[in-house]
Design a protein around this motif. Structure first.
Motif, short mmCIF file in Angstrom:
data_model
loop_
_atom_site.label_atom_id
_atom_site.label_comp_id
_atom_site.label_asym_id
_atom_site.label_seq_id
_atom_site.Cartn_x
_atom_site.Cartn_y
_atom_site.Cartn_z
N PRO A 55 0.84 -1.21 0.00
CA PRO A 55 0.00 0.00 0.00
C PRO A 55 0.88 1.26 0.00
O PRO A 55 1.86 1.32 0.74
CB PRO A 55 -0.78 -0.11 1.30
N PHE A 56 0.53 2.22 -0.83
CA PHE A 56 1.36 3.42 -0.98
C PHE A 56 0.42 4.57 -1.31
O PHE A 56 -0.07 4.69 -2.43
CB PHE A 56 2.36 3.16 -2.11
N SER A 57 0.15 5.40 -0.30
CA SER A 57 -0.94 6.37 -0.46
C SER A 57 -0.72 7.40 -1.58
O SER A 57 -1.68 7.81 -2.22
CB SER A 57 -1.23 7.05 0.86
N PRO A 58 0.52 7.89 -1.83
CA PRO A 58 0.63 8.90 -2.89
C PRO A 58 0.30 8.34 -4.29
O PRO A 58 0.18 9.11 -5.24
CB PRO A 58 2.10 9.33 -2.85
N PHE A 59 0.13 7.02 -4.39
CA PHE A 59 -0.05 6.42 -5.71
C PHE A 59 -1.29 6.94 -6.44
O PHE A 59 -1.26 7.17 -7.64
CB PHE A 59 -0.09 4.89 -5.58
N VAL A 60 -2.37 7.16 -5.69
CA VAL A 60 -3.61 7.61 -6.34
C VAL A 60 -3.39 8.92 -7.08
O VAL A 60 -3.87 9.11 -8.19
CB VAL A 60 -4.73 7.81 -5.30
N ARG A 61 -2.64 9.81 -6.45
CA ARG A 61 -2.40 11.10 -7.11
C ARG A 61 -1.49 10.91 -8.32
O ARG A 61 -1.62 11.62 -9.31
CB ARG A 61 -1.78 12.09 -6.14
N ILE A 62 -0.56 9.97 -8.21
CA ILE A 62 0.34 9.73 -9.35
C ILE A 62 -0.45 9.11 -10.51
O ILE A 62 -0.16 9.35 -11.67
CB ILE A 62 1.51 8.83 -8.91
N LEU A 63 -1.50 8.35 -10.16
CA LEU A 63 -2.38 7.77 -11.19
C LEU A 63 -2.97 8.84 -12.10
O LEU A 63 -3.35 8.56 -13.22
CB LEU A 63 -3.54 7.05 -10.51
N ALA A 64 -3.07 10.04 -11.58
CA ALA A 64 -3.69 11.12 -12.34
C ALA A 64 -2.85 11.54 -13.55
O ALA A 64 -3.29 12.32 -14.37
CB ALA A 64 -3.91 12.32 -11.44
N THR A 65 -1.64 11.01 -13.67
CA THR A 65 -0.72 11.37 -14.75
C THR A 65 -1.38 11.37 -16.13
O THR A 65 -2.28 10.59 -16.41
CB THR A 65 0.45 10.36 -14.76
N GLN A 66 -0.85 12.24 -16.99
CA GLN A 66 -1.40 12.36 -18.35
C GLN A 66 -1.16 11.08 -19.16
O GLN A 66 -0.25 10.31 -18.87
CB GLN A 66 -0.73 13.54 -19.05
N ILE A 67 -2.00 10.92 -20.15
CA ILE A 67 -1.96 9.71 -20.98
C ILE A 67 -1.62 10.09 -22.42
O ILE A 67 -2.09 11.10 -22.93
CB ILE A 67 -3.35 9.03 -20.93
N ALA A 68 -0.79 9.27 -23.06
CA ALA A 68 -0.37 9.56 -24.44
C ALA A 68 -1.21 8.76 -25.43
O ALA A 68 -1.62 7.64 -25.12
CB ALA A 68 1.10 9.20 -24.61
#
Lengths: 600, 323
Positions: free
Chosen positions: A185-198
């Motif tokens: 479990p790694f809480s900052p991951f959800v925000r990193i999921l927000a990354t842009q998509i190519a």
């Protein structure tokens, strides 16, 4: 030259100082429309804006200071201007609410997780890239596996999601579902999921050619028609050192309450201006519509606001922090010499010495005279708008008597003519650096020097060129005290890991160059390491908050970095633009697709 | 034939000069404690690994002489390298050079077509009220520092609203038709041209006047007058041809300033030319970009002098005879 220019502008505008207090006192009440809703129209999953319905057409002209974007590729950009530009064109899977920083849907419809290790992301049906190709799970899987995790371009996201040396795994479940698996479990991951998509169909051939081709892909030399985007806008024109013009993306997946496709504005233009003074002139000359105001510029603008065509917004304290940092380094360099003279080490590593410095600094005076009242005193490493701010740290007033008392208790002596000596009878004298050219920091330097000289210290104040200063700070390490500023994230203290963990690349106050040097950690550094290792593993906000509160308390108690103040962000924007909902967290033009021009 | 040989000799002579210039500038920039990665290093979200790979990409991990040789090899082969942010230097320069040339060529054309005739007129009408008024005006032109004048005009532009605040084109330039586009560029160019024109006009006019006065006082001009030639013939056929030599040398220098001469004014007016680009490159120690611009400057200077010398050979039989 710049000094001259500033002087003429200042003289030109009448100086009405009493107005600045008004600006600070106007506690802006932040009213937001409800968050955009997921809706289904004719089998398409769209995002419906809940903001009032506006008018289509018009344009907004913004500005960016400096040399303009270096690239439009969101995966290779390393500077904020380039990121701003690519964010106009590429949406992330998620975004954060301007109200409270919660995760809200964007390109993805929703996500679910049970154990904090497996994340299922649901994509939207029937939404397209700007060239009409559908956006699907393939694009997400491709972006993560072939670009981010493969280490192409800017690797900072990859570094962030490397947990215990392991990378996340990304799988396609079906065309509209993606599964992410992380080792723990790694809480900052959800925000990193927000990354842009190519867009896979555009990027795939480039990725196959290798890193060098990828680095120069979607650069500033790419023809605008080649851009395939998912965001509200796409590139129309780029002219070096002049401007970037965006036009609306007709395929954008957001609609208004009448289900008409957003964005409202036909064009968004960024003018590339060289410096602050020129930006001000351009705003006065009606060439740009939005401007961030600083210090002494606010009063005259506020004064003219009533008769003008702009409105001034107070966004509250921003994420920037001004601080004084001391060099607690006790090590020797490769030539066997101490980075910091042992005599000075004895002072800087003494907590009482640092506390005395903290109590002698007159933050109120700095706020009044340097920031023209447009700042708030700061005592914590987290910025004042952070959702993790430790509110129990109240700070203190300036107290020179107390400072002197602490110093004397610790063996320092104040000799004749108010000169401070340590217990070995060495005069307390050290260097204070900041970067020349930044008038705000230069002014802080003068005040810090005066405050410290009240304690009998002798401070050699030396503003030096920015790049030289950073070289001193991160490589040669031969400095005593520096005035600096950093910006952090108001939503994720873990972003500061490179500053607070003892092996961090920006561990300002005790920069280590070799992993073996971790042996000589101070006790409080060991605790900070523990906190920054364990906090991201907690998924519960309250538990995390407790740990991050402790870290802020440690910094406040130990004072390796002494925080001074946080500037308040003031923005002037033309009244003709509607649907403006300023946010402490996201700024003012974050909802560019909802903003419209009301022509009367 | 002789001229060709002379040109070849001159070109060969410049090679060691250019090598020396490049070595000196390379080491001065590199030995200054300016860190090209400073901005990245101060970004809390950039990891050590990223910094390391950036260092390798820019070749900062190698010793200085090797860095220099790598740069020199690329330069000789026509490869100017990449900037610290990974863009091609040649592309970056290519974006800006036409803009700078547009500005400097307009200015040079205007100053020479106004300055030279004014200088002649002043010399011919020596010590008349016309000459004195012109002297006062040009003195003012010479006395104003260019950046200060530029700032004054910029503020004038904001307050009056008659001129755009810097730049080269309006944001909606692409939607205009051709006459509108031409007007837009002229509108933007007006103030920077006024600044540069005022300042270089003064010098040029004074130079021309002084040269001609010198010649007008000489024996052969007196002789020409004595033998009854018309004043027009005396001045244009006898005096002017002899007074023009220093002007040709000056033209050579103007050539070398084509790309760099307007840097300060460009900066104040936010003109998208080379000035702003190079200034930022120097601040960030963006070595390839700085080196490219320094070398271009050095080459332009050499070429400018060469052109001037060749022109002198053509115009002046005395030099031709010596060569």
């Amino acid at each position: 030259m710049l000094v001259f220019c500033k002087a003429c502008i200042r003289k030109d505008i009448s100086d009405e100082r009493e107005f600045k207090h008004d600006v600070v006192r106007t506690e802006t009440s932040f009213n937001f429309p409800s968050e955009p809703k997921n809706i289904v129209i004719l089998g398409k999953d769209l995002l419906q804006s809940q903001a009032p319905i506006g008018k289509f057409g018009g344009e907004m002209i913004l500005s960016t200071i400096g040399e303009g974007p270096k690239t439009f590729n969101p995966f290779t950009s390393k500077d904020s201007t380039s990121s701003t530009m690519s964010a106009m064109m590429f949406d992330g899977l998620f975004s954060t609410s301007p109200k409270d920083g919660k995760i809200i849907p964007r390109l993805a419809k929703s996500y679910e997780t049970k154990d904090g290790m497996t994340y299922i992301v649901h994509m939207r049906h029937g939404i397209n890239w700007s060239d009409g190709v559908p956006i699907t799970a393939d694009d997400v899987v491709f972006t993560w596996n072939k670009i981010i995790l493969a280490g192409l371009g800017n690797t900072s996201i990859r570094d962030m999601v490397t947990i215990d040396g392991k990378l996340p795994k990304v799988y396609k479940v079906d065309d509209y579902t993606v599964k992410f698996v992380i080792p723990k479990p790694f809480s900052p991951f959800v925000r990193i999921l927000a990354t842009q998509i190519a867009p896979k169909h555009i990027f795939e051939p480039i990725v196959k050619q290798g890193a060098k081709e990828f680095d120069s892909f979607y650069s500033t030399n790419t023809a605008p028609e080649l851009f395939v985007t998912s965001g509200p806008y796409r590139l129309k024109e780029y002219l070096a050192a002049q401007r970037v013009v965006f036009e609306r993306n007709p395929q954008y997946y957001m609609v208004n309450k009448e289900n008409k496709k957003l964005p409202y504005l036909d064009k968004v233009i960024y003018l590339i201006v060289g410096d602050l003074n020129n930006e001000i002139l351009k705003f006065e000359g009606h060439e740009i519509d939005v401007i961030s105001l600083r210090g002494s510029n606010v009063a005259p603008y506020k004064l003219k606001e009533k008769k003008s065509d702009y409105k001034i917004y107070n966004l509250g304290p921003d994420t920037g922090t001004m601080f004084v940092v001391l060099n607690l380094n006790r090590r020797k360099n490769s030539e066997g010499n101490y980075y910091v003279n042992p005599q000075k080490q004895f002072w800087f590593t003494n907590k009482d010495f640092r506390t005395a410095i903290d109590y002698s600094l007159d933050r109120k005076n700095m706020v009044q005279n340097i920031a023209n009242g447009l700042a708030k005193p700061l005592f914590t490493p987290e910025s004042l708008n952070s959702i993790y701010l430790n509110k129990s740290i109240k700070g203190h007033e300036r107290n020179v008597a107390k400072s002197k008392q602490i110093l004397e208790k610790s063996g320092f002596k104040i000799g004749k003519n108010n000169k401070l000596y340590d217990k070995f009878n060495n005069r307390v004298e050290f260097d204070l650096y900041t970067n020349a050219g930044n008038t705000e920091r230069e002014a802080i330097g003068v005040m810090v020097k005066q405050d410290l000289e009240d304690l009998g210290m002798h401070v050699n104040y030396k503003p030096i060129e920015f790049n030289t200063l950073v070289n001193k700070m991160t490589t040669t390490l031969d400095w005593d005290m520096i005035i600096m500023g950093l910006t952090g994230s108001p939503l994720e203290p873990y972003d500061g890991k490179n500053v607070w963990s003892s092996m961090g690349s920006l561990h300002l106050f005790n920069q280590r160059t070799e992993p073996s040097q971790i042996e000589d950690r101070y006790p409080f550094e060991i605790r900070l390491d523990e906190i920054f290792d364990s906090a991201p593993l907690k998924l519960d906000f309250a538990e995390q908050k407790k740990l991050y509160d402790e870290y802020q308390q440690i910094i406040y108690d130990e004072k390796p970095i002494i925080y001074l103040y946080s500037p308040i962000r003031i923005v002037a924007l033309r009244k003709k633009f509607k649907n403006i909902y300023p946010s402490q967290l996201s700024g003012i033009t974050y909802n560019i697709e909802e903003i419209y021009e009301d022509k009367k | 034939m002789q001229i060709l040989f002379y040109i070849l000799k001159r070109i060969l002579q410049t090679i060691p000069l250019l090598i020396l210039v490049s070595i000196i500038s390379f080491f001065i920039i590199r030995l200054s404690p300016v860190d090209p990665l400073a901005e990245l290093k101060l970004n809390p979200s950039i990891s050590k690994e990223t910094l390391k790979s950036e260092e390798i990409r820019l070749g900062l991990d190698k010793p200085l002489p090797i860095q220099y040789l790598k740069w020199a090899k690329g330069f000789v082969q026509g490869d100017l390298g990449v900037t610290t942010t990974g863009e091609e230097v040649s592309v970056k320069l290519g974006e800006r050079i036409p803009n700078t040339l547009l500005l400097t060529l307009v200015v040079i054309f205007l100053t020479w077509s106004v300055g030279v005739p004014l200088g002649i007129l002043a010399a011919v009408n020596w010590k008349t009220p016309f000459d004195r008024v012109l002297t006062v005006i040009t003195s003012i032109g010479m006395a104003i520092p260019s950046f200060f004048f530029a700032i004054l005009l910029l503020i004038f532009a904001v307050k009056s609203g008659w001129f755009p605040v810097g730049g080269l084109t309006s944001y909606n330039f692409n939607e205009m038709n051709l006459p509108q586009q031409i007007f837009d560029i002229v509108h933007h160019l007006f103030l920077p041209v006024v600044v540069l024109f005022t300042i270089s006009l003064a010098g040029l006019q004074r130079q021309m006047r002084a040269n001609l006065l010198d010649v007008l006082d000489s024996d052969y001009v007196k002789f020409a007058r004595a033998k009854g030639l018309s004043e027009f013939k005396v001045i244009f056929k006898h005096a002017l041809r002899n007074a023009v030599n220093p002007m040709i040398t000056l033209l050579g220098f103007e050539f070398s300033g084509l790309l760099s001469g307007a840097a300060l004014t460009e900066y104040v007016f936010q003109y998208p030319g080379l000035g702003r680009l190079i200034l930022e490159a120097v601040m960030k120690s963006d070595i390839n970009l700085v080196m490219a611009s320094l070398m271009i400057g050095a080459i332009m200077l050499v070429v400018g002098n060469l052109i001037a010398d060749i022109l002198l050979i053509i115009t002046d039989p005395r030099i031709r005879a010596k060569a």
